[in-house]
Design an enzyme around this catalytic site. Sequence first.
Site, mmCIF file in Angstrom:
data_model
loop_
_atom_site.group_PDB
_atom_site.id
_atom_site.type_symbol
_atom_site.label_atom_id
_atom_site.label_comp_id
_atom_site.label_asym_id
_atom_site.label_seq_id
_atom_site.Cartn_x
_atom_site.Cartn_y
_atom_site.Cartn_z
ATOM 1 N N ASP A 307 47.421 33.084 34.866
ATOM 2 C CA ASP A 307 46.037 33.238 35.297
ATOM 3 C C ASP A 307 45.699 34.718 35.093
ATOM 4 O O ASP A 307 46.611 35.551 35.035
ATOM 5 C CB ASP A 307 45.905 32.848 36.766
ATOM 6 C CG ASP A 307 44.544 33.175 37.329
ATOM 7 O OD1 ASP A 307 43.542 32.766 36.731
ATOM 8 O OD2 ASP A 307 44.491 33.871 38.361
ATOM 9 N N ASP A 503 47.588 32.970 41.400
ATOM 10 C CA ASP A 503 47.484 33.445 42.780
ATOM 11 C C ASP A 503 46.371 32.778 43.568
ATOM 12 O O ASP A 503 46.352 32.833 44.792
ATOM 13 C CB ASP A 503 47.251 34.962 42.799
ATOM 14 C CG ASP A 503 45.832 35.320 42.408
ATOM 15 O OD1 ASP A 503 45.367 34.799 41.379
ATOM 16 O OD2 ASP A 503 45.189 36.105 43.127
#
Length: 609
Positions: A307, A503
């Site tokens: 990500d 996250d």
Amino acid sequence: MLLIVLEFVPITGFAQGALYVVPYLLIGYDILRKAGLGISHGEFFDESFLMAIATLGAMVMGEYREAAGVMLFYQIGEMFQRYAVGKSRGNISALMDLRPDYANIENEKGELEKVDPDDVEVGTVIVVQPGEKIPIDGKIVSGNASLDMHALTGESLPREVGAGEDVLSGSINLSGVLRIETTKEADESTASKILDLVENSSMKKSRSENFITRFARVYTPFVCVAAVLLAIGVPFVRMMFLGMEPMWQMWIERALILLVISCPCALVISVPLTFFAGIGSASANGVLVKGSNYLEALSHVDTVVFDKTGTLTKGVFEVAAVHPDIIEKEELLHLAAHVERYSTHPIAASLRAAYPHEKDDCSVEDIEEIAGHGIKAVINGKTVCVGNDKMMASIGAKWHQCENDKVGTVIHVAIDGQYVGHVIISDVAKPTSKKALVELKHEGVKETVMLTGDMKKVADSVAGELGIDTAYSELLPADKVEKVETLLSREQGTEKKLAFVGDGINDAPVLSRADVGIAMGALGSDAAIEAADVVLMDDDPMRISLAMRIAKKTISIVKQNIVLTLGVKAACLILGALGMASMWAAIFADVGVMVIAVLNAMRAMIIKK
């Protein structure tokens, strides 16, 4: 010592046997007891049973020294094993002290009272004094201090914190009194979650551990049957069908040697111990692995998908560049920050952070926030507009950008309709992201991929800056899962694994789908941490390559121990059946190999950073 003394006692026969019974029972009592309990519960085939049968048989055959010696060296091997377990547990034991026993709360008289952390509600202000651990996650209300976060994140240097910053439970306050407003309940805080992860990690076994368990279940009964055939079957065949002397004592002795050699304790002990040591080493370096199966999978990763925001980048806006036109750089930044001083927008916060100084001779009046455009205000009688392209067009300011502008959000500034320059705000890369990607290549990762919901221009810029192989942009959470599914389909039928690093709460589905889900633990969402298989406690991407290095070393040691143990045992079993191996050779094949395997397993605790 007693065994050495008995060597010089001038007696033989049953009297000598009676004397050797004493050290034999002293040394081997717990092994005989475990064998007896196993028999009573119907669980015959374990190492205690094999050791008991082999040594009792040796005593009956008059091999008193050998019987006592086998017990002695077996116990020495067990001592090495206990030492190794204690050593590797030491890397994890510090985590067991993370959860403090109390929290300090001020009463009505202003005195501190110690209460159970489980009784503290969210939003309560607690006091943490120098030398104490922070009991619950929270935000500092007042005070400054240095925090020792080594047990949490593996950081060797203390971290300086102050009012407004988030702090994690388990951190040790080295200096200063902190007043902290709790943001979580005690059982949801970082320290509690770490303990749960570590305590449950042994529940998820690797393929190697499962293989050893299945192997021992088949191998041990097979060896026992082989020993019976050797002790009874061979003499019977010699006597009944070959007309030869049966030589019962020789073949029974060979069968006993076979039992000692075949004891699988070296495998049963060293393989789980190696994984335990590897998980302990990772924990000591700020990486929590939820099971040895994930450690094994991590060693086979050849594709890492990231990500962007909060993983490779800081996840917060920062001023990346300031380009003035007809005023000084400092003045341009000051005007932008001054106009945005009352805004709650993240971009406004980044401008104020870049220029925290305020001038007393500046007055801000008639502040007007125009949705989708920016902010207009009067400063010292001049109208200052701070906003995007639309705002500049609406006031007729002829704006422009520099050819070498960094990619990011452009904030234009105009005074009384005249364009004076612009500021670029962007989500900057973490300091270690680029080096982390280089290290991953060194660890054998073939491809790095970035998935983000950001614009293509931003994604391509970050990918180019960091050296990402492939970047996919403007993705929704469902699109990320679809991309990972596509990448996973290429790995089918091979041992290669895909890891995803994220996250945010929107990363949880992808973390669950990947072969190995890696979550940023310090800033990551609870959903991401729960869904992940590996948690990085300080959000540093460099920890990924470190975790892979620990995993590869662990698996390498496991393979070494399996080859060593099975190779030595196979050779000694053949020699034992042919009568070319003594009881002392059998002791080496069992206890000696176990000691070597245990010492080798301990190397998993040592990792070069």
